[in-house]
Write a protein that holds these residues in place. Sequence first.
Motif, short mmCIF file in Angstrom:
data_model
loop_
_atom_site.label_atom_id
_atom_site.label_comp_id
_atom_site.label_asym_id
_atom_site.label_seq_id
_atom_site.Cartn_x
_atom_site.Cartn_y
_atom_site.Cartn_z
N TYR A 124 0.83 -1.21 0.00
CA TYR A 124 0.00 0.00 0.00
C TYR A 124 0.86 1.25 0.00
CZ TYR A 124 -4.68 -1.96 0.52
OH TYR A 124 -5.87 -2.58 0.29
N PHE A 128 1.20 4.10 -3.14
CA PHE A 128 0.98 5.54 -2.94
C PHE A 128 2.18 6.35 -3.42
CE2 PHE A 128 1.87 9.22 -0.23
CZ PHE A 128 0.80 10.03 -0.58
N VAL A 396 -6.61 3.50 -3.94
CA VAL A 396 -5.29 4.01 -3.56
C VAL A 396 -4.59 4.62 -4.76
CG1 VAL A 396 -2.99 3.36 -2.73
CG2 VAL A 396 -5.02 2.41 -1.63
#
Length: 415
Positions: A124, A128, A396
């Motif tokens: 994650y 990003f 995301v």
Amino acid sequence: MIFNSKINNKTDSYQSISLLERFNQCLKLAPFAILSLVVYMSLRSTQIFPDEGLIFVNKLWHEAFLGWYDFLLICSIGICFFSGLIKLEKNDFLFILILTFIISLSFLNALDLGEQYIIDALVYLFRFIIVFYLAKGLVYRLGIQTSESVLIFLFIILVLSSIFVARQQLGELNRIYAAGMTVASSSQVASIVCLIALMRKYKLIIFISLTYLFLTFSRTSILVSLILFLIYSRQLSTANKIKYYIAIGILVSIFVVILLTYGGDLYASLIANRTNLDEISTLNSRELIWNNALKLLQSERIPIFGVGFNATPSLIKSANILFVDSYGQLQLPEHFHNIWIEYGFGLGILSLFIFYYLLKRVWQTFQSNCYPSFFIFAFFLICQSADFTFYQPKSVIIWSLMLGLAEGQWRFKYE
């Protein structure tokens, strides 16, 4: 972040350039990276979630669902870094190091979740970072308006995927959303695109995004979009304000009449449900979830460095927090429906760094009338406080792109 030539930012001054021409400029500059984003947004739900419908049952953290699409994205954006298209300044390295340190420190209280949890959390973080700095890089090389074209084209892809989803689930939910995304996350992208289109006077995009936003029936996104547009309209002449307000009012009225007249009982009941005062008063059971979160905080079960980034579902399960879903059944929520609680519980006291950054950017962009950066930062913070969506892969990626565009505009113009 420094690029080979900032002078190319003057591209934005040529208002005669079409949206398609702007997108072509982005494609020529970073073809592999842009195409990998197109592929990512084109994915079907079943390509991301192996067992859709059961993916959130009894989970202890937000899974990353790492796949070939991530490796494609990493390699294509990696080319931009290695070719010198994207370069990082000291402040960028510092920001990445602090973010990594905060998330890594939260692992101390989540080691019992196992190795897979840590891998998912790092995936994650990496998603990003790479997309955020790609977007920021596009702004430095091509300007904010040209870079926005990537977001708009990705939104069109999401709209097209929504058509296929709607054909499959019509009669069950009747709220439109993109493949691999939630209704809330789909509405958020539509809202940002709609606000940008209003600024740029992209009439067709205004119509598409506003129609799409309305068909999501997301009360939060619609309300926040209206508030942000009212703030932006301070700069408009009285005549233009009246023109926009009347146009939006007429368009919304037409939508309602069409749905009530031709949508049958399906949409009549949906509209009645979305305007139900009892449901609105409890914020769709969010009030119950947030009250339980407060009890967790008061019970001193939250460590100073958090329970682990993206590990809040473990708290929900252990505390047996239940809410009433749209079918009137009790079930465990997927998350706390609030980014303050999610990051506060997940990262502990160090989450204040993230919230300080966001609040600072909201205030700075508001003071400077820096649009669309203000739209993006403000919308992200407000909507994620009620409709937390910053955890699924597509959400995301698309939010990282939007936040990167916002940061790029702010940093280029005011720092």
